[in-house]
Design a protein around this motif. Structure first.
Motif, PDB file in Angstrom:
ATOM      1  N   SER A 267       0.846  -1.191   0.000  1.00 21.20           N
ATOM      2  CA  SER A 267       0.000   0.000   0.000  1.00 21.20           C
ATOM      3  C   SER A 267       0.886   1.248   0.000  1.00 21.20           C
ATOM      4  N   LEU A 268       0.385   2.313  -0.599  1.00 19.17           N
ATOM      5  CA  LEU A 268       1.058   3.614  -0.514  1.00 19.17           C
ATOM      6  C   LEU A 268       0.400   4.524   0.513  1.00 19.17           C
ATOM      7  N   ASN A 269      -0.786   4.129   1.020  1.00 22.80           N
ATOM      8  CA  ASN A 269      -1.493   4.993   1.969  1.00 22.80           C
ATOM      9  C   ASN A 269      -1.883   4.283   3.264  1.00 22.80           C
ATOM     10  N   ASN A 270      -1.465   3.023   3.433  1.00 20.10           N
ATOM     11  CA  ASN A 270      -1.775   2.229   4.624  1.00 20.10           C
ATOM     12  C   ASN A 270      -3.283   2.042   4.803  1.00 20.10           C
TER      13      ASN A 270
ATOM     14  N   THR B  10      -5.492   1.252   1.422  1.00 17.28           N
ATOM     15  CA  THR B  10      -5.879   0.463   0.256  1.00 17.28           C
ATOM     16  C   THR B  10      -4.742  -0.504  -0.046  1.00 17.28           C
TER      17      THR B  10
ATOM     18  N   TYR C  35       8.554   8.068  -1.365  1.00 22.86           N
ATOM     19  CA  TYR C  35       7.306   7.375  -1.084  1.00 22.86           C
ATOM     20  C   TYR C  35       7.488   6.521   0.166  1.00 22.86           C
TER      21      TYR C  35
ATOM     22  N   ASN D 147       6.892  -0.608   7.057  1.00 30.60           N
ATOM     23  CA  ASN D 147       7.040   0.271   5.897  1.00 30.60           C
ATOM     24  C   ASN D 147       8.506   0.527   5.611  1.00 30.60           C
TER      25      ASN D 147
END
Length: 66
Positions: A12-15, A17, A31, A50
């Motif tokens: 995920s890039l937004n935690n 989706t 990122y 992350n």
């Protein structure tokens, strides 16, 4: 791409989706890529972790347009 026994790697890039596909950024910036293992029927989900990944600007000095 990561591998997991007893589950599926998720990214995920937004935690928020999540997907099995590795995220792909295209802008030159840093990122935060979140990752976890989504457990199967016999395993629990892992904790979310992350890593910071930076895409640098392309050096275009010496390029001629025309």
């Amino acid at each position: 791409m990561g591998n997991a026994n007893g589950g599926t790697m998720q990214y995920s890039l937004n935690n928020a989706t999540w997907s099995t596909a590795m995220p792909k950024g295209k802008d030159a910036k840093t990122y935060t890529v979140y990752y976890m293992v989504k457990g199967d029927s016999s395993h629990s989900d892992s904790a979310v972790a992350n890593i910071q990944v930076t895409i640098g600007q392309k050096d275009i000095s010496g390029v001629t347009i025309g």
